[in-house]
Design a protein around this motif. Structure first.
Motif, PDB file in Angstrom:
ATOM      1  N   ASP A  54      27.714   0.177 -10.694  1.00  0.00           N
ATOM      2  CA  ASP A  54      26.470   0.739 -11.223  1.00  0.00           C
ATOM      3  C   ASP A  54      25.469  -0.355 -11.594  1.00  0.00           C
ATOM      4  O   ASP A  54      24.274  -0.227 -11.331  1.00  0.00           O
ATOM      5  N   SER A  55      25.962  -1.425 -12.200  1.00  0.00           N
ATOM      6  CA  SER A  55      25.077  -2.534 -12.589  1.00  0.00           C
ATOM      7  C   SER A  55      24.466  -3.199 -11.365  1.00  0.00           C
ATOM      8  O   SER A  55      23.276  -3.528 -11.348  1.00  0.00           O
ATOM      9  N   ARG A  57      24.025  -1.816  -8.384  1.00  0.00           N
ATOM     10  CA  ARG A  57      23.091  -0.852  -7.785  1.00  0.00           C
ATOM     11  C   ARG A  57      21.755  -0.894  -8.533  1.00  0.00           C
ATOM     12  O   ARG A  57      20.693  -0.873  -7.899  1.00  0.00           O
ATOM     13  N   SER A  58      21.795  -0.955  -9.850  1.00  0.00           N
ATOM     14  CA  SER A  58      20.556  -0.978 -10.632  1.00  0.00           C
ATOM     15  C   SER A  58      19.767  -2.269 -10.409  1.00  0.00           C
ATOM     16  O   SER A  58      18.563  -2.308 -10.648  1.00  0.00           O
ATOM     17  N   GLU A  59      20.433  -3.323  -9.941  1.00  0.00           N
ATOM     18  CA  GLU A  59      19.763  -4.600  -9.624  1.00  0.00           C
ATOM     19  C   GLU A  59      19.252  -4.634  -8.184  1.00  0.00           C
ATOM     20  O   GLU A  59      18.704  -5.636  -7.741  1.00  0.00           O
TER      21      GLU A  59
END
Length: 83
Positions: A54-55, A57-59
């Motif tokens: 998730d981290s 993907r958010s980057e």
């Protein structure tokens, strides 16, 4: 996200690495790789496999696959985007 692993350009073994270090090390590795290359990251169950994809993907990184290996760790495939 598929469950078929492709041949990665590089592999990063982060088993035993706590959060958030595993995310930081993965991001730094991806930033040093050429655009479009595929990195396979080996993660432990629990917080690492729950947080790192998730981290990333958010980057802006592209998560291509996530599978459990026969040995019990998670193999995450993430690609550095071309743009």
């Amino acid at each position: 996200m598929t469950d078929v692993l492709n041949r990665p350009d590089e592999t990063l073994d982060l088993r035993g690495t706590p959060c958030p270090l595993n995310f930081v090390r993965t991001k730094l590795k991806l930033q040093r790789m050429p655009l479009g290359e595929l990195l396979e990251v080996w993660l432990d169950a629990g917080e690492p496999v729950e947080q790192v994809p998730d981290s990333l993907r958010s980057e802006g990184f592209l998560i291509e696959a996530l599978e459990v290996s026969p040995e019990g760790y998670f193999a995450l495939q993430v690609r550095r985007p071309v743009v």
